[in-house]
Scaffold this active site. Structure first.
Site, mmCIF file in Angstrom:
data_model
loop_
_atom_site.group_PDB
_atom_site.id
_atom_site.type_symbol
_atom_site.label_atom_id
_atom_site.label_comp_id
_atom_site.label_asym_id
_atom_site.label_seq_id
_atom_site.Cartn_x
_atom_site.Cartn_y
_atom_site.Cartn_z
ATOM 1 N N SER A 1 62.901 95.234 72.088
ATOM 2 C CA SER A 1 62.717 96.566 71.530
ATOM 3 C C SER A 1 61.313 96.665 70.955
ATOM 4 C CB SER A 1 63.749 96.794 70.424
ATOM 5 O OG SER A 1 63.419 97.918 69.644
ATOM 6 N N HIS B 1 67.690 90.713 72.654
ATOM 7 C CA HIS B 1 67.427 92.157 72.605
ATOM 8 C C HIS B 1 65.918 92.374 72.517
ATOM 9 C CE1 HIS B 1 67.751 96.372 71.464
ATOM 10 N NE2 HIS B 1 66.921 96.114 70.452
ATOM 11 N N ASP C 1 69.023 94.736 76.507
ATOM 12 C CA ASP C 1 69.834 93.593 76.087
ATOM 13 C C ASP C 1 70.133 92.690 77.278
ATOM 14 O OD1 ASP C 1 70.030 94.681 73.522
ATOM 15 O OD2 ASP C 1 71.832 95.802 74.046
#
Length: 172
Positions: free
Chosen positions: A150, A148, A162
């Site tokens: 971010s 993931h 993802d």
């Protein structure tokens, strides 16, 4: 733009330091996808920088330098970005040749748009959780990872990205 150049230079320098000070243990190719997005990554993982024996298992800490290419769904504008990363990984070898792996690292992307997403910052954290298996009497390893990316809400929007990844590695 100047901050982006400085950040990219710092990440590149970190990758060089990691590669020169730690003996490489694995070279892996990872390919992943989710919701029309794809990511192909080449990763160089160090030999254990730290290791601790447990009763029937072992913990290892390694460093992984990576270069990746992320693509948005076909037909969308700005469909691809390059990224470089440096991630410490903790491996729990619960069986002689099989380990769970967990890592959180820093990544710099070549832009802030991929497909229809605006990721706001070129700097992204990469969180990975996976399992890998080294084949006995062979230099090959096979694994799966969930990664993931971010920016941890440094700036909005922060849609995250993802990837469910398949990993094929070669041990030196």
């Amino acid at each position: 733009m100047k901050l982006k150049s400085i950040t990219t230079s710092l990440v590149a320098a970190s990758l060089l330091v990691c590669a020169s000070t730690a003996h490489a243990a694995d070279l892996s190719l990872l390919w992943g996808a989710d919701k029309g997005y794809h990511n192909t990554t080449l990763a160089l993982e160090s030999a254990p920088l730290w290791s601790h024996a447990l009763a029937n298992s072992r913990l290892d800490l390694t460093a992984e330098a990576s270069l990746g290419y992320a693509q948005g769904p076909s037909g969308t504008p700005g469909t691809s970005l390059w990224h470089v990363g440096l991630t410490p990984f903790l491996h729990w070898w619960f069986a002689p040749n099989t380990a769970l792996e967990f890592g959180i690292g820093a990544n710099v992307f070549s832009g802030t748009h991929i497909g229809s997403k605006r990721i706001s910052t070129a700097y992204q954290f990469g969180d990975s959780l996976g399992v890998m298996h080294r084949f006995a009497q062979s230099p090959w390893l096979l694994g799966v990872r969930f990664t993931h990316y971010s920016n941890a809400d440094i700036k909005r929007p922060n849609p995250g990205q993802d990837y469910f990844q398949l990993r094929l590695g070669y041990t030196f």
